[in-house]
Design a protein around this motif. Structure first.
Motif, short mmCIF file in Angstrom:
data_model
loop_
_atom_site.label_atom_id
_atom_site.label_comp_id
_atom_site.label_asym_id
_atom_site.label_seq_id
_atom_site.Cartn_x
_atom_site.Cartn_y
_atom_site.Cartn_z
N THR A 106 0.82 -1.21 0.00
CA THR A 106 0.00 0.00 0.00
C THR A 106 0.86 1.27 0.00
O THR A 106 0.32 2.37 0.04
CB THR A 106 -0.93 0.03 1.24
N GLY A 107 2.17 1.10 -0.01
CA GLY A 107 3.06 2.24 0.07
C GLY A 107 3.34 2.72 1.49
O GLY A 107 3.98 3.76 1.68
N THR A 108 2.90 1.95 2.49
CA THR A 108 3.10 2.30 3.89
C THR A 108 4.49 1.85 4.35
O THR A 108 4.89 0.71 4.06
CB THR A 108 2.04 1.62 4.77
N PRO A 109 5.23 2.70 5.05
CA PRO A 109 6.56 2.28 5.51
C PRO A 109 6.51 1.03 6.38
O PRO A 109 5.60 0.87 7.22
CB PRO A 109 7.05 3.49 6.31
N VAL A 110 7.46 0.14 6.18
CA VAL A 110 7.62 -1.05 7.00
C VAL A 110 8.65 -0.73 8.08
O VAL A 110 9.81 -0.47 7.78
CB VAL A 110 8.09 -2.25 6.16
N GLY A 111 8.23 -0.73 9.33
CA GLY A 111 9.13 -0.38 10.41
C GLY A 111 9.26 1.14 10.55
O GLY A 111 8.76 1.91 9.73
N THR A 112 9.93 1.54 11.60
CA THR A 112 10.05 2.97 11.91
C THR A 112 11.49 3.44 11.99
O THR A 112 11.74 4.59 12.36
CB THR A 112 9.35 3.27 13.24
N SER A 113 12.44 2.60 11.66
CA SER A 113 13.85 2.97 11.82
C SER A 113 14.45 3.46 10.51
O SER A 113 13.95 3.18 9.42
CB SER A 113 14.65 1.79 12.35
N LYS A 114 15.55 4.18 10.64
CA LYS A 114 16.37 4.59 9.50
C LYS A 114 17.76 3.97 9.72
O LYS A 114 18.42 4.23 10.73
CB LYS A 114 16.50 6.12 9.45
N SER A 115 18.18 3.14 8.78
CA SER A 115 19.42 2.38 8.98
C SER A 115 20.56 2.90 8.13
O SER A 115 20.37 3.30 6.96
CB SER A 115 19.20 0.89 8.69
N CYS A 116 21.75 2.89 8.71
CA CYS A 116 22.95 3.28 7.97
C CYS A 116 23.20 2.33 6.81
O CYS A 116 23.64 2.74 5.73
CB CYS A 116 24.15 3.29 8.93
N TYR A 117 22.92 1.04 7.02
CA TYR A 117 23.08 0.04 5.95
C TYR A 117 22.31 0.47 4.70
O TYR A 117 22.85 0.51 3.60
CB TYR A 117 22.60 -1.31 6.47
N ASP A 118 21.04 0.77 4.88
CA ASP A 118 20.22 1.19 3.73
C ASP A 118 20.76 2.47 3.11
O ASP A 118 20.86 2.59 1.88
CB ASP A 118 18.78 1.43 4.17
N HIS A 119 21.10 3.44 3.94
CA HIS A 119 21.53 4.74 3.42
C HIS A 119 22.88 4.66 2.73
O HIS A 119 23.15 5.41 1.79
CB HIS A 119 21.51 5.78 4.53
N ALA A 120 23.75 3.75 3.19
CA ALA A 120 25.01 3.55 2.48
C ALA A 120 24.76 3.08 1.06
O ALA A 120 25.43 3.52 0.11
CB ALA A 120 25.88 2.54 3.24
#
Length: 415
Positions: A106-120
């Motif tokens: 539905t386009g809803t975020p999964v989880g509420t965290s922001k991870s360095c792994y993803d941003h790298a």
């Protein structure tokens, strides 16, 4: 050498590597997700729309198909551009900045965290996209680097913060070497793409920490840490096959760090910290000694305990890919024949056990007897490690992949 031939002695030549890279990219041609970004692919290369749209998969898709675009592989520019658009829209947090880990159907975020792994990986994607000239790449990379600078880079330690809440108010207490490793890769690429020396200088600080960490732990690198970077050697002992935070020493990361330290050395030259080559050798030798062909069947085990005893014995495709890349890097750096022999042996293993010639790509996981299974990884969501294994042996240690491909056609692999 034809792709169907067994490699009994010689390693694959440049033509074979090029053909294998193109075969892998062809498998991923249907990666686009209806919501934007990249889908998780199943064993046949079909989008598994029951799974969320992940930032790490979307970013890696931009990266590998951006490399394909630089190699003039038909269709890769459009695939990379579509995935990049998913980072600019579907996966971007317009309210708080940065990127969600994933969004659901539905386009809803999964989880509420922001991870360095993803941003790298967003930084890596943006860097490759800039070199490949994709529309919107400059703005995306600038934004991703700003987020990395403001939230994840920790100037006091010369390392990275692993995770924040969505609104960037509170960092999680966990610190992880995996996020630091992929930040090194991303910052090397960003330095190449932008010419800003800060990113390479910061890579040197992380690399110096890893040199000391390897020395303190007999080259079995701890993965998990407290906020002050005290190793937590028992984390996830009760679920040792966690796909992102496994217990113990991770063989593939020892190999990956072995290679990355050589890229840091080549990129920084006289400004590189001391001990990079020696540590690269030690990490490589430890990973090979602990992980390769140690339990009655060919292949790398996934993880070991702190005395080198295998813990998770599944064979992951990415570990073999990183072994190939590390052996090629050490052979290029030293010219020593033993690295070329292992390089050839590991490609032979991949051809005999890991490549899926029926359905495409590589089996992502094999059991301890080298039969395909999916206890940790289902489907084939990731082309990143395998595609890089076809390119890294043909390129110099610096600059990084995108810039090196842009500058010249990939050359000869180790003989």
């Amino acid at each position: 050498m034809h792709l169907t031939h067994r490699m009994d002695i010689a390693p694959p030549d440049t033509a074979w590597l090029d053909a294998e890279g193109r075969r892998l990219l062809d498998f991923g041609r249907h990666v686009g997700h209806p919501l934007g970004g990249a889908a998780w692919l199943d064993d046949e290369g079909r989008p598994d729309l029951s799974r969320p749209v992940h930032t790490w998969i979307t970013s890696r898709t931009v990266h590998v198909f951006g490399l394909g675009a630089l190699l003039d592989v038909d269709g890769c520019t459009d695939i990379a551009a579509a995935a990049l658009d998913g980072l600019r829209t579907t996966l971007r947090d317009a309210q708080h900045g940065g990127w969600f880990t994933a969004v659901d159907a539905t386009g809803t975020p999964v989880g509420t965290s922001k991870s360095c792994y993803d941003h790298a990986f967003v930084v890596l994607a943006g860097s490759t996209a800039v070199v490949a000239g994709l529309p919107g790449a400059d703005d995306l990379l600038a934004e991703a680097l700003d987020v990395l600078e403001q939230h994840f880079w920790d100037e006091s330690t010369g390392l990275v913060i692993d995770e924040w809440d969505r609104a960037w108010t509170t960092p999680a207490p966990y610190r992880g070497l995996n996020a630091a490793m992929h930040s090194v890769e991303a910052m090397l690429a960003a330095g190449d793409a932008t010419g800003d020396p800060r990113w390479h200088e910061r890579v040197g600080r992380v690399a110096a920490y890893v040199v000391g960490l390897a020395a303190a732990h007999d080259a079995r690198l701890p993965e998990h840490f407290d906020p002050d970077w005290t190793p937590d050697l028992g984390l996830n002992r009760d679920r040792p096959d966690d796909p992102f935070k496994p217990y113990g020493a991770t063989i593939g990361h020892g190999l990956e760090w072995s290679r990355l330290l050589l890229h840091v050395e080549a990129s920084l030259g006289d400004r590189a910290p001391a001990g990079l080559l020696a540590t690269s050798r030690r990490l490589f030798d430890r990973a090979v000694g602990d992980g390769w062909d140690v339990d009655g069947a060919r292949g790398f085990v996934y993880t070991t305990d702190w005395d080198g005893t295998p813990v998770v014995r599944q064979r992951m495709h990415w570990v073999a890919a990183e072994g190939i890349a590390a052996a090629a890097a050490l052979h290029r750096r030293t010219g020593e024949e033993r690295y070329a022999r292992l390089y050839a042996a590991w490609w032979r293993y991949v051809v005999e056990h890991v490549r899926d010639t029926d359905r495409g790509s590589w089996h992502h996981e094999l059991d301890p007897s080298n039969r395909p299974q999916a206890s940790v990884w289902a489907g084939k969501p990731d082309l990143y490690h395998a595609v890089q294994a076809t390119l890294l042996p043909r390129l110099p240690l610096a600059p990084g992949l995108a810039r090196a491909v842009a500058l010249s056609a990939p050359g000869q692999a180790p003989a």
